[in-house]
Write a protein that holds these residues in place. Structure first.
Motif, PDB file in Angstrom:
ATOM      1  N   TYR A   1     -16.092  27.061 -16.753  1.00 16.90           N
ATOM      2  CA  TYR A   1     -16.586  27.079 -18.671  1.00 16.90           C
ATOM      3  C   TYR A   1     -15.461  26.224 -19.399  1.00 16.90           C
ATOM      4  O   TYR A   1     -15.442  26.135 -20.050  1.00 16.90           O
TER       5      TYR A   1
ATOM      6  N   ILE B   1     -14.975  25.866 -23.336  1.00 12.29           N
ATOM      7  CA  ILE B   1     -15.965  26.398 -24.181  1.00 12.29           C
ATOM      8  C   ILE B   1     -16.247  27.329 -25.363  1.00 12.29           C
ATOM      9  O   ILE B   1     -16.860  27.211 -26.013  1.00 12.29           O
ATOM     10  N   GLY B   2     -15.537  28.341 -24.506  1.00 12.52           N
ATOM     11  CA  GLY B   2     -14.919  30.175 -25.731  1.00 12.52           C
ATOM     12  C   GLY B   2     -16.245  30.479 -25.374  1.00 12.52           C
ATOM     13  O   GLY B   2     -17.702  29.853 -24.386  1.00 12.52           O
ATOM     14  N   ILE B   3     -15.909  31.415 -25.839  1.00 15.48           N
ATOM     15  CA  ILE B   3     -17.799  32.725 -26.260  1.00 15.48           C
ATOM     16  C   ILE B   3     -18.117  32.897 -27.528  1.00 15.48           C
ATOM     17  O   ILE B   3     -16.656  33.321 -28.340  1.00 15.48           O
ATOM     18  N   PRO B   4     -18.547  33.164 -28.062  1.00 19.93           N
ATOM     19  CA  PRO B   4     -19.659  33.449 -29.306  1.00 19.93           C
ATOM     20  C   PRO B   4     -18.917  34.127 -28.942  1.00 19.93           C
ATOM     21  O   PRO B   4     -18.979  35.309 -28.590  1.00 19.93           O
TER      22      PRO B   4
ATOM     23  N   ASP C   1     -22.780  31.288 -22.071  1.00 18.51           N
ATOM     24  CA  ASP C   1     -23.462  30.089 -21.923  1.00 18.51           C
ATOM     25  C   ASP C   1     -24.811  30.079 -20.494  1.00 18.51           C
ATOM     26  O   ASP C   1     -24.647  29.876 -19.690  1.00 18.51           O
TER      27      ASP C   1
ATOM     28  N   SER D   1     -11.449  35.128 -27.027  1.00 21.83           N
ATOM     29  CA  SER D   1     -11.860  33.295 -27.325  1.00 21.83           C
ATOM     30  C   SER D   1     -12.458  33.119 -27.986  1.00 21.83           C
ATOM     31  O   SER D   1     -12.795  33.909 -29.342  1.00 21.83           O
ATOM     32  N   LYS D   2     -12.884  32.248 -28.512  1.00 23.14           N
ATOM     33  CA  LYS D   2     -13.403  30.971 -29.763  1.00 23.14           C
ATOM     34  C   LYS D   2     -13.543  29.674 -29.327  1.00 23.14           C
ATOM     35  O   LYS D   2     -13.162  29.121 -28.862  1.00 23.14           O
ATOM     36  N   GLU D   3     -14.640  29.707 -29.977  1.00 26.26           N
ATOM     37  CA  GLU D   3     -15.993  28.544 -29.572  1.00 26.26           C
ATOM     38  C   GLU D   3     -15.385  27.423 -29.767  1.00 26.26           C
ATOM     39  O   GLU D   3     -14.353  27.176 -30.847  1.00 26.26           O
ATOM     40  N   LYS D   4     -15.404  26.415 -28.797  1.00 26.32           N
ATOM     41  CA  LYS D   4     -14.510  24.852 -28.054  1.00 26.32           C
ATOM     42  C   LYS D   4     -13.300  24.977 -28.832  1.00 26.32           C
ATOM     43  O   LYS D   4     -12.261  24.024 -28.301  1.00 26.32           O
TER      44      LYS D   4
ATOM     45  N   THR E   1     -10.757  30.195 -23.923  1.00 24.17           N
ATOM     46  CA  THR E   1     -10.851  31.705 -23.267  1.00 24.17           C
ATOM     47  C   THR E   1      -9.254  32.603 -23.128  1.00 24.17           C
ATOM     48  O   THR E   1      -9.049  31.819 -22.186  1.00 24.17           O
TER      49      THR E   1
END
Length: 395
Positions: A313, A336-339, A354, A382-385, A388
């Motif tokens: 990822y 990419i991080g996690i929603p 993802d 984690s944070k998107e973009k 993680t």
């Protein structure tokens, strides 16, 4: 901190379906039981009032002649006839009290008999007795026995109906979840069959790649061979995960003091080509000789899945930071991080943050299973973009 117990729980979609059904079924059951209880209460109340109406009307047959004599005489309030069974009152045509020995002067003339403030009132128009537009009121105290009896019967029958509804609900829930259970069983069977068929070809590929590396190869062939090796090792890692998932209850566990520092360096070497392929840089803060008493296979599964996800990822030219201290292992990437809505679910089996990236969604589930077994604490940020960070901590 995210508890590892979520890993052994039900699949999220299955849990959501079951939760929605139970809420809806529970609300409907409560409404049905409440409605039946209210209806029975009204029935018991009506039955009680009917019983009192009959008794009061019988009593009025002997009282009305006395009242008639009083009305025909001097109508002296002090001589107003008393009734031995009930308290009485006389109201005029204007519905105002002429004589009253009742607890209240507020009479509901729209009801023939009714219950008010724990007293029962019977309204008897005297016009049919040729006594003018007067109203005779009888009053008696409600002993409440009917209410207690109604409550007891409601509780008994309510408990029986509740058990019946619970049994029906259990049967319906199994019926509703059967297609989903069959789909999960089908997927598990597919994974077992796939795992069985993967072992021989993957082992053959890796063995032949190692043999080819021993000779001199042109750069173009070497590059292609490296790609084949990366793909093969990816499949091999997936095979190890599937094998562990299927056979973890049948494989003997050997908990021994394990040097995690050596293990991490060993697994980094295993993933070296995949790391180089994405041009990922490593930031290592690994203490020397960090020891943990754990089964080596299970420790390898933890490290491999954390590293594999950090690579999978991550972005091209990304960074992976690995920190290992005496009681803490952290793996951080800037991928990419996690929603945010998925963070609480990433440890559930078959869940992928993802879906554009391959995999069965079992890696972190295995990590959580092992963490639960060894009482390890898992935290995830984690944070998107942005990336993680997953940490495993022990005592």
């Amino acid at each position: 901190p995210l508890s590892a117990t979520s890993a052994s729980g039900i699949n999220f979609a299955k849990y959501r379906t079951l939760k929605s059904f139970l809420i809806l079924y529970g609300v409907m059951s409560v409404l049905i039981l409440t409605l039946l209880g209210v209806l029975y209460y009204q029935y018991a109340k009506t039955l009680m009032l009917s019983s009192h109406r009959l008794a009061m009307q019988l009593e009025s047959e002997s009282y009305v002649p006395k009242l008639s004599d009083w009305l025909e005489q001097d109508r002296n309030l002090s001589t107003f006839p008393k009734d031995l069974a009930y308290k009485t009152a006389l109201y005029g045509y204007d519905k105002k009290a002429i004589v009253s020995r009742l607890h209240t002067r507020e009479i509901n003339f729209n009801e023939n008999i009714y219950l008010y403030n724990n007293h029962i009132y019977l309204v008897i128009p005297l016009a049919p007795y040729d006594m003018g537009d007067f109203y005779l009121i009888f009053e008696t105290k409600d002993d409440g026995l009917w209410r207690q009896q109604a409550l007891e019967i409601t509780l008994v029958f309510g408990a029986v109906l509740f058990l019946i509804l619970a049994g029906v609900g259990f049967f319906l829930s199994r019926l509703i979840l059967r297609p989903m259970n069959e789909a999960i069983t089908l997927l598990d069977d597919f994974i077992k069959d796939t795992t069985h068929e993967l072992n021989t070809p993957v082992s053959a590929i890796l063995t032949n790649i190692e043999a080819l590396h021993e000779g001199e190869l042109p750069p173009s062939v070497e590059k292609k061979l490296r790609r084949i090796e990366i793909a093969s090792r990816t499949i091999s890692t997936l095979y190890d995960d599937l094998t562990y998932l299927i056979l973890n209850h049948d494989v003997a566990v050997h908990n021994t003091p394990l040097n995690l520092s050596h293990l991490i360096h060993e697994r980094l070497e295993y993933f070296r080509h995949r790391i180089e392929q994405k041009k990922i840089s490593l930031e290592l803060t690994i203490d020397t000789d960090v020891i943990l008493i754990i089964d080596r296979t299970k420790a390898t599964r933890i490290v491999d899945n954390l590293l594999s996800n950090a690579i999978k990822y991550n972005q091209m030219n990304g960074t992976i930071s690995i920190t290992l201290h005496n009681t803490l292992l952290c793996v951080r990437d800037n991928g990419i991080g996690i929603p945010s809505e998925m963070i609480d679910r990433v440890f559930e089996r078959y869940t992928r943050a993802d879906k554009s990236v391959g995999g069965f969604g079992i890696g972190l589930n295995i990590v959580a299973m092992i963490a639960k077994e060894y009482h390890l604490n898992i935290t995830i940020e984690s944070k998107e973009k942005v990336g993680t960070k997953i940490c495993v901590e022990w005592e």
